[in-house]
Structures are given as structure tokens and as C-alpha cells.
Design an enzyme around this catalytic site. Structure first.
Site: not given
Length: 258
Positions: A109, A112, A132
Site C-alpha cells: 500500500g 500504491e 502481496e
């Protein structure tokens, strides 16, 4: 000022700092606070550039809070993914340029989040990746969509499929990082870039960002139509007249955002 997401303002620049040491992990509380901060700043007309960073040099944002993962189901998993996408899209759609100053780890994240920004500055101690798949899931905050749009698709696939972490120099080589600086200098470099942006016409910058964002979702022909339409609206502004007049008079323009 919120506890987990802090904001400081310097004239027309806002610096947003994720403050959840030791690695600034993204849990739902941080996402909620980040969303509120971004929404608030988007309503402030005097904010013309934003820098996002993480507190300390150990991590920008090391990823989502894995402690929340064991309770995931198909129902709340979709909700989790859409929530992260929603917050990061607000960053991507922010009316002014957003610069990520990446210090240390930017994983999952965290990467991201950086991908949702317009420009990425990385310190040489940065380590980035989308790990992930090593946890039995895959990037759900638009990582599978934004990374292949930024770097060669095959390289994006490799990073997503292997979960491999790469250093800042490799990130710079493949176009994931726009600037590579010494450790501890990412925020300073982001300030330097912000300073250049702030000298330009604010309406021109805002509409240019809209043209780029919309154009990336369109065909070349459609994108040119978007560009022409936005360019036309810019030509009726006071700033456009001031920019041309200042150039002819050999002086610096005084843009008013009108």
C-alpha cells in the site's frame, strides 16, 4: 493536526506526513485520516502543491497493516480494496500536483500511495515493491492498474507476480522513480520541485493535470479534444494575459489564479 497524518503549510505548499512509527503502516485509521486531510486541502484554493512523505528515514509507508488480514473474507476484502482505491484516487485527482518524497521502505500500500502521486522522489535508501503475492493476495489499492501504466508492462508484471523488492536505483532506471537523491534529501528535493511548480500559473497547472489524467484514459484523438477544450478555457483567464504580457515586458509574471 491529526495524530497519524500531520499537515504543515508553507505559503502555497502543503506537506502531508504519515506519522505512525516505526514503519508508518497503513491501517484503516490512517486511511480515514489521510482522506480527510486530502479532502480538506482540495478545498483550499491557496494550496497549489502537496508533498506526501513518511515520518523518519526508515519508511515512507511500509504497507498495509498485516494484522488486519487474518479477518479478511470475500465481502470485507472487496470493501477493503475499494476503500484504499477510493482514498488514493482522491490523491490522483487532487486539483494540484502531488509529489511523493519516498524515504526508506515503500511496500504494498505504501508503493500504491506513491503511484497515486504525480511525481516520485526517492532517496537512495528507499526499497520498494508489491509483496502481496507472498501473503497469498495481490495489490488491491490500484497497484495492478497504476504500475503497468507507469513502467513497461512486462516489468510491472514481474514485480507484481514475484513480490520482489527493488532498491531506489533500480526504481529510477525503470521509471518508477523520477528523481534519485541521497538519503535524507527526498523531502528537500520535493520542495525544490514544488518551488518550480509554484512559479507557474496555477490555473494552467490545474488544467494541465486534468488534461494528462483524462487523456491517459482516452484514445489519442479523444485526448486531443480534451486538451483543446481545456486550453480554450484557459485563454479567457487573467493569468494567461498576465503571462504573455510579462514575457513581452521581460519581467516575472504575477499570477493571481484568476
Amino acid at each position: 493536526m491529526s495524530e497519524k497524518v500531520q499537515v504543515t503549510k508553507e505559503d502555497k505548499l502543503a506537506v502531508v506526513t504519515i506519522n505512525r512509527p516505526p514503519v508508518n503502516a497503513l491501517n484503516q485509521e490512517v486511511l480515514d485520516e489521510l482522506e480527510k486531510v486530502i479532502e480538506g486541502l482540495s478545498k483550499e484554493e491557496d494550496v497549489r502543491t502537496v508533498i506526501i512523505t513518511g515520518v523518519g528515514e526508515k519508511a515512507f509507508v511500509a504497507g498495509a497493516d498485516i494484522g488486519e488480514f487474518p479477518s479478511l473474507t470475500s465481502a470485507n476484502g472487496e470493501k477493503l480494496s475499494r476503500r484504499g482505491q477510493q482514498v488514493f484516487q482522491k490523491i490522483a485527482d487532487f486539483p494540484a500536483p502531488v509529489i511523493a518524497a519516498v524515504n526508506g521502505f515503500a511496500l504494498g500500500g505504501g508503493l500504491e500511495l506513491a503511484l497515486a502521486c504525480d511525481i516520485r522522489v526517492m532517496a537512495k535508501n528507499a526499497k520498494v515493491g508489491l509483496p502481496e503475492v507472498t501473503l497469498g493476495i495481490f495489490p488491491g489499492y490500484a497497484g495492478t492498474q497504476r504500475l503497468p501504466r507507469l513502467i513497461p508492462s512486462s516489468k510491472a508484471r514481474e514485480l507484481i507476480f514475484t513480490g520482489e523488492m527493488i532498491d531506489a536505483e533500480e526504481a529510477y532506471k525503470i521509471g518508477l522513480a523520477d528523481h534519485l537523491v541521497e538519503e535524507g534529501q527526498a523531502v528537500d528535493k520535493a520542495h525544490e520541485i514544488a518551488g518550480k511548480i509554484l512559479k507557474a500559473g496555477p490555473i494552467a497547472i490545474r488544467l494541465a493535470k486534468q488534461a494528462v489524467n483524462k487523456g491517459l484514459e482516452q484514445t489519442l484523438e479523444e485526448g486531443q479534444e480534451t486538451e483543446a477544450s481545456l486550453f480554450a478555457s484557459l485563454c479567457d483567464t487573467e493569468d494567461q494575459k498576465e503571462g504573455a504580457k510579462a514575457f513581452l515586458e521581460k519581467r516575472k509574471p504575477e499570477f493571481k489564479g484568476r
